[in-house]
Design a protein around this motif. Structure first.
Motif, mmCIF file in Angstrom:
data_model
loop_
_atom_site.group_PDB
_atom_site.id
_atom_site.type_symbol
_atom_site.label_atom_id
_atom_site.label_comp_id
_atom_site.label_asym_id
_atom_site.label_seq_id
_atom_site.Cartn_x
_atom_site.Cartn_y
_atom_site.Cartn_z
ATOM 1 N N UNK A 230 0.828 -1.203 0.000
ATOM 2 C CA UNK A 230 0.000 0.000 0.000
ATOM 3 C C UNK A 230 0.866 1.259 0.000
ATOM 4 N N UNK A 231 2.169 1.085 0.260
ATOM 5 C CA UNK A 231 3.122 2.185 0.372
ATOM 6 C C UNK A 231 3.903 2.305 -0.945
ATOM 7 N N UNK A 232 3.523 3.265 -1.760
ATOM 8 C CA UNK A 232 4.100 3.408 -3.108
ATOM 9 C C UNK A 232 5.603 3.653 -3.064
ATOM 10 N N UNK A 233 6.051 4.499 -2.158
ATOM 11 C CA UNK A 233 7.474 4.826 -2.084
ATOM 12 C C UNK A 233 8.293 3.596 -1.705
ATOM 13 N N UNK A 234 7.800 2.845 -0.726
ATOM 14 C CA UNK A 234 8.539 1.669 -0.264
ATOM 15 C C UNK A 234 8.633 0.607 -1.356
ATOM 16 N N UNK A 235 7.518 0.325 -2.025
ATOM 17 C CA UNK A 235 7.544 -0.716 -3.053
ATOM 18 C C UNK A 235 8.400 -0.298 -4.238
ATOM 19 N N UNK A 236 8.333 0.981 -4.610
ATOM 20 C CA UNK A 236 9.148 1.466 -5.716
ATOM 21 C C UNK A 236 10.633 1.350 -5.419
ATOM 22 N N UNK A 237 11.014 1.725 -4.216
ATOM 23 C CA UNK A 237 12.422 1.624 -3.831
ATOM 24 C C UNK A 237 12.865 0.164 -3.768
ATOM 25 N N UNK A 238 11.987 -0.705 -3.272
ATOM 26 C CA UNK A 238 12.352 -2.122 -3.154
ATOM 27 C C UNK A 238 12.524 -2.755 -4.532
ATOM 28 N N UNK A 239 11.681 -2.402 -5.476
ATOM 29 C CA UNK A 239 11.814 -2.924 -6.835
ATOM 30 C C UNK A 239 13.175 -2.536 -7.420
ATOM 31 N N UNK A 250 12.889 -11.864 -12.131
ATOM 32 C CA UNK A 250 11.847 -11.039 -12.745
ATOM 33 C C UNK A 250 10.958 -10.481 -11.634
ATOM 34 N N UNK A 251 10.784 -9.174 -11.625
ATOM 35 C CA UNK A 251 9.933 -8.526 -10.623
ATOM 36 C C UNK A 251 8.531 -8.355 -11.194
ATOM 37 N N UNK A 252 7.545 -8.810 -10.453
ATOM 38 C CA UNK A 252 6.145 -8.747 -10.871
ATOM 39 C C UNK A 252 5.403 -7.817 -9.916
ATOM 40 N N UNK A 253 4.696 -6.823 -10.449
ATOM 41 C CA UNK A 253 3.977 -5.863 -9.618
ATOM 42 C C UNK A 253 2.507 -5.814 -10.025
ATOM 43 N N UNK A 254 1.710 -5.238 -9.167
ATOM 44 C CA UNK A 254 0.280 -5.055 -9.400
ATOM 45 C C UNK A 254 0.093 -3.825 -10.289
ATOM 46 N N UNK A 255 -0.086 -4.046 -11.569
ATOM 47 C CA UNK A 255 -0.194 -2.948 -12.532
ATOM 48 C C UNK A 255 -1.479 -2.151 -12.260
ATOM 49 N N UNK A 256 -1.316 -0.848 -12.078
ATOM 50 C CA UNK A 256 -2.479 -0.005 -11.814
ATOM 51 C C UNK A 256 -2.897 0.046 -10.358
ATOM 52 N N UNK A 257 -2.067 -0.504 -9.459
ATOM 53 C CA UNK A 257 -2.383 -0.492 -8.026
ATOM 54 C C UNK A 257 -2.517 0.949 -7.530
ATOM 55 N N UNK A 258 -3.580 1.220 -6.785
ATOM 56 C CA UNK A 258 -3.804 2.581 -6.271
ATOM 57 C C UNK A 258 -2.727 2.961 -5.269
ATOM 58 N N UNK A 259 -2.317 2.015 -4.419
ATOM 59 C CA UNK A 259 -1.313 2.260 -3.379
ATOM 60 C C UNK A 259 -1.662 3.508 -2.576
ATOM 61 N N UNK A 260 -2.724 3.383 -1.806
ATOM 62 C CA UNK A 260 -3.328 4.516 -1.115
ATOM 63 C C UNK A 260 -2.560 4.994 0.101
ATOM 64 N N UNK A 261 -1.525 4.259 0.530
ATOM 65 C CA UNK A 261 -0.701 4.722 1.638
ATOM 66 C C UNK A 261 -1.283 4.483 3.005
ATOM 67 N N UNK A 266 -11.292 3.780 7.062
ATOM 68 C CA UNK A 266 -12.270 4.830 7.299
ATOM 69 C C UNK A 266 -12.202 5.982 6.285
ATOM 70 N N UNK A 267 -11.008 6.249 5.736
ATOM 71 C CA UNK A 267 -10.863 7.412 4.858
ATOM 72 C C UNK A 267 -10.032 7.069 3.625
ATOM 73 N N UNK A 268 -10.263 5.899 3.058
ATOM 74 C CA UNK A 268 -9.445 5.458 1.928
ATOM 75 C C UNK A 268 -9.428 6.461 0.794
ATOM 76 N N UNK A 269 -10.605 7.008 0.506
ATOM 77 C CA UNK A 269 -10.718 7.862 -0.682
ATOM 78 C C UNK A 269 -9.973 9.179 -0.535
ATOM 79 N N UNK A 270 -9.545 9.526 0.678
ATOM 80 C CA UNK A 270 -8.939 10.837 0.898
ATOM 81 C C UNK A 270 -7.419 10.840 0.747
ATOM 82 N N UNK A 271 -6.810 9.666 0.582
ATOM 83 C CA UNK A 271 -5.352 9.602 0.589
ATOM 84 C C UNK A 271 -4.718 9.706 -0.788
ATOM 85 N N UNK A 272 -5.426 9.312 -1.829
ATOM 86 C CA UNK A 272 -4.866 9.333 -3.177
ATOM 87 C C UNK A 272 -5.793 10.118 -4.087
#
Length: 347
Positions: A230-239, A250-261, A266-272
């Motif tokens: 869910x943490x875009x920065x962490x997954x990007x750095x790890x890749x 081969x690194x496989x990722x969830x294409x189009x993942x919202x990664x809401x942080x 309770x407030x998913x829609x407010x983070x991204x």
């Protein structure tokens, strides 16, 4: 039995797997009628129609769990005796989750808390002999989670579309590592408004990388690493770390993942910006399904999410051999034990 929401449901910040964990215990409570199945049989479990925070703005149905998932029963709330009934033989309201009650009462309303009543013999209603000694807690728990997460057709289609663009056609699950990184608001000291308090000092990405390297050393035939978070920065750095340190994988990722942080609901829609709750839920469940294509896992079992991903892979995964787990941050509870070992720890 009516499973009631908390007093302020709009502030309930439980994530998907925390909800499912609670649901399994409520289902077992109803199915065993509070460990008295042999005398009274099972009850039907229904969830109330209060707001389910992750369903705010639902375009596919009510703003409840049923925006995403099939109903728990064919029965309707309209079939239930109202909570304000004056007939004490029809309705009983639990004040605390562990309260006992008269089993002859037709309708039980649960306490409005985040907790649940434990079940001593979860197999009583199944007709299986041997109880907890001879039956698989992993199989039962995974089946209850799968039942709770049974997607409505629109969500099933959405997950399928996402998997088609994310999973390579030639991916071999037996040669794949799953790394579901859980960070953001799981970490102590975070400043994400509206999320649950952090529970752990999050593992470093170097520790995750060390886990991957350990598995590659153990099984040189490994070809793939599925990375989700869910943490875009962490997954990007790890890749990028994987590409540098282990370029043969081969690194496989969830294409189009919202990664809401956040893992809170309770407030998913407010983070991204521009995202919807539906997109977040579809993304998260796509990540879970992706990890069904792995055999080796690097996780932190303090997270209910990563524990769930792993024990569901044990029960329903595509790997043809045993699942192996490196647990960077261990928690001693039921779900963590199922993730690490496939069974409940006896210690």
């Amino acid at each position: 039995m009516i499973w009631r929401s908390r007093l302020e449901p709009e502030l309930d910040n439980r994530g998907l797997t925390a909800w499912a964990h609670t649901a399994t215990w409520h289902m077992l409570h109803a199915l065993t009628d509070g460990d008295q199945f042999d005398k009274h049989g099972s009850r039907v479990l229904l969830q109330d129609d209060k707001l389910w925070p992750m369903a705010k703005g639902c375009q596919h149905g009510p703003e409840t769990r049923e925006c995403y998932f099939e109903p728990l029963s064919k029965c309707k709330l309209s079939n239930a005796d109202p909570i304000r009934s004056n007939n004490a033989t029809k309705v009983y309201i639990l004040k605390n989750h562990n309260d006992d009650y008269d089993r002859t009462v037709r309708m039980i309303y649960t306490a409005r808390t985040a907790w649940w009543r434990g079940t001593n013999d979860p197999y009583a209603w199944t007709g299986l002999s041997g109880g907890t000694k001879l039956n698989s807690e992993l199989t039962l728990t995974a089946a209850l989670f799968a039942y709770y997460f049974n997607p409505r057709p629109w969500l099933h289609e959405e997950i399928h579309k996402r998997l088609q663009v994310s999973i390579p056609a030639d991916l071999n699950p037996d040669r794949t590592i799953g790394v579901p990184i859980r960070r953001s608001d799981k970490c102590t000291g975070h400043d994400i408004e509206g999320s649950a308090a952090g529970e752990m000092e999050c593992s470093s990405l170097d520790e995750y990388l060390g886990g991957v390297k350990s598995f590659v050393a153990f099984d040189p035939s490994i070809e793939n690493v599925i990375v989700t978070s869910e943490d875009k920065a962490a997954s990007g750095e790890f890749v990028e770390m994987l590409k540098k340190e282990l370029p043969a994988l081969r690194v496989v990722v969830n294409v189009g993942d919202v990664q809401q942080g956040t893992g809170s609901g309770a407030k998913l829609e407010s983070y991204t910006e521009g995202s919807t709750n539906a997109a977040v839920v579809a993304s998260a469940l796509t990540s879970m399904h992706m990890h069904m294509r792995a055999r080796y896992f690097v996780i932190t079992s303090v997270s209910t999410w990563t524990s769930t991903v792993t024990f569901m892979a044990r029960a329903y995964g595509f790997a043809t051999s045993d699942v192996f787990v490196i647990d960077l941050k261990k928690k001693n509870n039921r779900l963590a034990s199922l993730a690490r070992n496939g069974c409940q720890s006896m210690s």
